[in-house]
Design an enzyme around this catalytic site. Structure first.
Site, PDB file in Angstrom:
ATOM      1  N   HIS A 306       0.758  -0.556   0.359  1.00 64.34           N
ATOM      2  CA  HIS A 306       0.382  -0.015  -0.010  1.00 64.34           C
ATOM      3  C   HIS A 306       0.357   1.026   0.577  1.00 64.34           C
ATOM      4  CE1 HIS A 306      -3.067   2.565   1.087  1.00 64.34           C
ATOM      5  NE2 HIS A 306      -4.519   2.169   0.197  1.00 64.34           N
ATOM      6  N   ASP A 363      -7.764  -5.075  -0.077  1.00 65.85           N
ATOM      7  CA  ASP A 363      -8.494  -5.940  -1.034  1.00 65.85           C
ATOM      8  C   ASP A 363      -8.161  -7.830  -0.778  1.00 65.85           C
ATOM      9  OD1 ASP A 363      -7.496  -3.574  -3.094  1.00 65.85           O
ATOM     10  OD2 ASP A 363      -9.526  -4.266  -2.894  1.00 65.85           O
TER      11      ASP A 363
HETATM   12  C1  SDX Z   1      -6.266   0.148  -2.958  1.00 68.47           C
HETATM   13  O1  SDX Z   1      -4.569   4.688  -1.880  1.00 68.47           O
HETATM   14  C2  SDX Z   1      -5.572   4.415  -1.226  1.00 68.47           C
HETATM   15  O2  SDX Z   1      -5.877   3.849  -0.641  1.00 68.47           O
HETATM   16  C3  SDX Z   1      -5.847   2.745  -2.108  1.00 68.47           C
HETATM   17  C4  SDX Z   1      -7.538   2.056  -1.404  1.00 68.47           C
HETATM   18  C5  SDX Z   1      -8.855   2.723  -1.110  1.00 68.47           C
HETATM   19  O3  SDX Z   1      -8.779   2.299  -0.039  1.00 68.47           O
HETATM   20  O4  SDX Z   1      -8.552   3.651  -1.750  1.00 68.47           O
HETATM   21  O5  SDX Z   1      -6.698   1.518  -0.017  1.00 68.47           O
HETATM   22  C6  SDX Z   1      -6.633   0.924  -2.185  1.00 68.47           C
HETATM   23  O6  SDX Z   1      -6.006   0.693  -4.238  1.00 68.47           O
HETATM   24  C7  SDX Z   1      -5.116  -1.086  -1.674  1.00 68.47           C
HETATM   25  C8  SDX Z   1      -3.835  -1.394  -2.861  1.00 68.47           C
HETATM   26  C9  SDX Z   1      -4.973  -2.239  -3.698  1.00 68.47           C
HETATM   27  N1  SDX Z   1      -3.529  -2.934  -4.894  1.00 68.47           N
HETATM   28  C10 SDX Z   1      -3.456  -4.657  -4.766  1.00 68.47           C
HETATM   29  O7  SDX Z   1      -3.263  -5.317  -3.594  1.00 68.47           O
HETATM   30  C11 SDX Z   1      -1.555  -4.087  -6.390  1.00 68.47           C
HETATM   31  C12 SDX Z   1      -1.125  -5.417  -5.709  1.00 68.47           C
HETATM   32  N2  SDX Z   1      -0.099  -3.603  -4.279  1.00 68.47           N
HETATM   33  C13 SDX Z   1       0.994  -3.178  -5.654  1.00 68.47           C
HETATM   34  O8  SDX Z   1       1.148  -3.184  -6.840  1.00 68.47           O
HETATM   35  C14 SDX Z   1       1.428  -1.807  -4.459  1.00 68.47           C
HETATM   36  O9  SDX Z   1       2.086  -2.739  -3.266  1.00 68.47           O
HETATM   37  C15 SDX Z   1       0.516  -0.781  -4.926  1.00 68.47           C
HETATM   38  C16 SDX Z   1       0.143  -0.379  -6.077  1.00 68.47           C
HETATM   39  C17 SDX Z   1      -0.637  -1.262  -3.836  1.00 68.47           C
HETATM   40  C18 SDX Z   1       1.580   0.714  -4.013  1.00 68.47           C
HETATM   41  O10 SDX Z   1       2.536   0.835  -4.543  1.00 68.47           O
HETATM   42  P1  SDX Z   1       3.821   1.675  -4.917  1.00 68.47           P
HETATM   43  O11 SDX Z   1       2.960   2.352  -3.242  1.00 68.47           O
HETATM   44  O12 SDX Z   1       3.465   3.041  -5.423  1.00 68.47           O
HETATM   45  O13 SDX Z   1       5.031   0.561  -4.515  1.00 68.47           O
HETATM   46  P2  SDX Z   1       5.325   0.268  -4.965  1.00 68.47           P
HETATM   47  O14 SDX Z   1       5.051  -0.317  -6.695  1.00 68.47           O
HETATM   48  O15 SDX Z   1       6.451   1.621  -5.685  1.00 68.47           O
HETATM   49  O16 SDX Z   1       6.535  -0.451  -4.668  1.00 68.47           O
HETATM   50  C19 SDX Z   1       7.410  -0.832  -3.307  1.00 68.47           C
HETATM   51  C20 SDX Z   1       8.105  -1.658  -3.742  1.00 68.47           C
HETATM   52  C21 SDX Z   1       8.556  -2.551  -5.307  1.00 68.47           C
HETATM   53  O17 SDX Z   1       9.876  -3.064  -5.478  1.00 68.47           O
HETATM   54  P3  SDX Z   1      11.231  -2.487  -5.262  1.00 68.47           P
HETATM   55  O18 SDX Z   1      11.461  -1.595  -6.624  1.00 68.47           O
HETATM   56  O19 SDX Z   1      12.064  -1.508  -3.791  1.00 68.47           O
HETATM   57  O20 SDX Z   1      12.048  -3.488  -5.258  1.00 68.47           O
HETATM   58  O21 SDX Z   1       7.446  -2.913  -2.791  1.00 68.47           O
HETATM   59  C22 SDX Z   1       7.280  -3.426  -4.785  1.00 68.47           C
HETATM   60  C23 SDX Z   1       7.682  -2.840  -5.376  1.00 68.47           C
HETATM   61  O22 SDX Z   1       7.745  -3.941  -6.806  1.00 68.47           O
HETATM   62  N3  SDX Z   1       5.692  -4.586  -4.392  1.00 68.47           N
HETATM   63  C24 SDX Z   1       5.702  -5.708  -4.170  1.00 68.47           C
HETATM   64  C25 SDX Z   1       4.169  -5.195  -4.162  1.00 68.47           C
HETATM   65  N4  SDX Z   1       3.122  -4.495  -3.597  1.00 68.47           N
HETATM   66  C26 SDX Z   1       4.772  -3.970  -3.928  1.00 68.47           C
HETATM   67  N5  SDX Z   1       6.152  -6.882  -5.053  1.00 68.47           N
HETATM   68  C27 SDX Z   1       5.070  -7.874  -4.586  1.00 68.47           C
HETATM   69  N6  SDX Z   1       4.395  -8.105  -4.681  1.00 68.47           N
HETATM   70  C28 SDX Z   1       3.079  -6.658  -4.561  1.00 68.47           C
HETATM   71  N7  SDX Z   1       1.576  -6.656  -4.112  1.00 68.47           N
END
Ligand code: SDX
Length: 428
Positions: A306, A363
């Site tokens: 998140h 989720d």
């Molecule tokens: C919702 O914003 C809100 O409030 C949203 C929400 C709401 O109520 O409105 O809470 C609802 O949208 C919840 C999120 C649902 N999405 C997912 O579950 C999709 C999976 N999660 C990711 O795609 C990600 O964690 C996000 C999109 C939620 C957040 O993305 P960020 O903040 O841009 O984080 P990032 O992609 O920069 O990740 C940081 C690191 C990265 O690795 P490095 O580059 O540091 O090596 O963490 C890794 C990412 O690759 N990473 C994950 C991951 N999420 C982040 N690796 C594996 N699996 C994951 N799910």
């Protein structure tokens, strides 16, 4: 702590005011930055940028705190209902008994769509994704309310809000019925919000759906937990559209489109599809966890991570407990829940996830409950949108009621080609 920040640019010191929120959040106000320094800030994804001052929802991502208008989500989940929470978000205070009755009656009276809306449903292919139907039908419905058009007249906001919260549910139910070739089921006057939605979704002309209290309560909890969440992608989109003085329905329809993405509200559908794939492959989740850590695998642990929560999402904790309780009451054994729990356990003990502070979000478990209720996976994000509607409306209201509101118009840093002369096609 000082309420000023000093920025040194090319030897010149600029003093910028610091805004402090009621929960101690601190923000450097850069409203005059470009004027005094000929510089702007750059923050791809807005991870460090506050877009507004808001009184609606507070999140502390480090501590895993979520409050709607100051009330902890845990207390609202335990003691309130979706409709009462919707009233709280929109009006800022918990309703009296009489206010709640009037609001609930308004939702019942406004549950019907204009009968001509039925013809719009006929034009969608049965394979149309319900989110595509939802966003377009919200705008279609607005055409039947001329009073909605033009700059939002603040005194009419309550009826627009009541109509939208009530009709988003009817549109969602109709889109499901259309996708299955079932006849449309009209709302019933004697049913409350969530029960009426389940009735419109699952009843048949010859037989009413059996409304089990535990099922109604579980779905009502899902709606409540999704009701608002500060400046997430879809809510920020709603505010963006509201800032141009577009109407409430247009702003909400834009929010539906933003919510649809698998990185946002679409994640609840992606989580179940991920769990189904893992289950079908015979993996217990151990192999998938390894793939999710490998950037080249293309796998991502959906429902984890998140932008704001660097701790357990309090909503996920509540939903996980509700999963166990509702599945137990319904005597359902869902292998996907076992896989989800194993994935969580492994991730929370794996340095890749721990170092990146990746925890289950709202989720991760919500789809398990929706599956148990019999809601098809393609409707999961629609359920999220129904829940989030009061939050979108509260943010819309906050924009249009603010006399100092300006159109949202971010700047950019141009990285493209510098000036060059046109080359006639014969010379290219
Ligand atoms: C919702 O914003 C809100 O409030 C949203 C929400 C709401 O109520 O409105 O809470 C609802 O949208 C919840 C999120 C649902 N999405 C997912 O579950 C999709 C999976 N999660 C990711 O795609 C990600 O964690 C996000 C999109 C939620 C957040 O993305 P960020 O903040 O841009 O984080 P990032 O992609 O920069 O990740 C940081 C690191 C990265 O690795 P490095 O580059 O540091 O090596 O963490 C890794 C990412 O690759 N990473 C994950 C991951 N999420 C982040 N690796 C594996 N699996 C994951 N799910």
């Amino acid at each position: 702590m000082s309420n000023e920040a000093k920025l040194l640019i090319e030897g010149q010191e600029h003093v910028l005011p610091v805004t402090v929120g009621t929960e101690g959040e601190r923000a450097v106000s850069i409203a005059k930055l470009r004027e005094v320094s000929q510089h702007i800030t750059l923050d791809d994804g807005y991870g460090n940028t506050g877009s507004c001052l808001s009184n609606i929802t507070f999140i502390d991502g480090e501590k895993g705190i979520l409050r709607y208008r100051g009330y902890p989500i845990e207390q609202l989940a335990e003691q309130s209902s979706f409709v009462e929470t919707a009233y709280l978000l929109i009006n800022g205070e918990l309703p009296t008994r009489d206010q709640l009755r009037q609001f609930s009656e308004g939702l019942t009276e406004n549950a019907y769509l204009h009968e001509d809306m039925r013809y719009h449903f006929e034009s969608f292919p049965v394979t149309a994704h319900p989110m595509a139907i939802l966003s377009s039908m919200i705008n279609a419905s607005s055409c039947f309310y001329p009073g909605l058009m033009g700059p939002a007249n603040v005194e009419r906001l309550p009826i627009h809000a009541t109509r939208l919260i009530s009709q988003v549910r009817t549109i969602a139910a109709y889109s499901y019925r259309k996708s299955r070739g079932y006849p449309i089921i009209y709302p019933k006057k004697n049913l409350k919000y969530t029960a009426n939605f389940l009735h419109m979704l699952f009843s048949q002309p010859y037989e009413d759906y059996e409304l089990r209290p535990e099922v109604v309560k579980a779905l009502d909890l899902i709606f409540l937990l999704h009701a608002d969440h500060e400046q997430n992608c879809s809510t920020a989109t709603v505010r963006m559209v509201a800032s141009s003085q577009a109407n409430m329905f247009a702003s909400a329809a834009a929010g539906v489109c933003a919510l649809w993405g698998p990185l946002h509200g679409g994640a609840n559908q992606a989580v179940i599809e991920m769990l189904q794939e893992i289950h079908a492959s015979g993996d217990d989740g151990s192999k998938f966890i390894e793939a999710a850590k490998d950037k080249n695998s293309g796998a991502r642990l959906m429902g984890f991570g998140h932008r704001v929560y660097k701790n357990y999402d309090p909503r996920a904790r509540i939903i996980k407990a509700a999963c166990d309780s509702i599945l137990d009451k319904m005597h359902i054994q869902d292998p996907l829940l076992d896989i989800a729990k194993l994935l969580e356990d492994k991730a929370l003990n794996d340095s890749y996830f721990v170092e990146r502070k990746l925890y289950p979000n709202v989720d991760f478990y919500s789809g398990i409950i929706m599956r148990a209720i019999g809601i098809p996976v393609e409707m999961f994000t629609v359920i999220f949108a129904i829940g989030r509607m009061p939050g979108w409306i509260s943010n819309f209201k906050e924009v249009v009621e603010n006399p100092k509101s300006r159109i949202y118009r971010p700047r950019q840093v141009y990285m493209g080609a510098t000036q060059r002369d046109y080359v006639p096609v014969e010379n290219r």
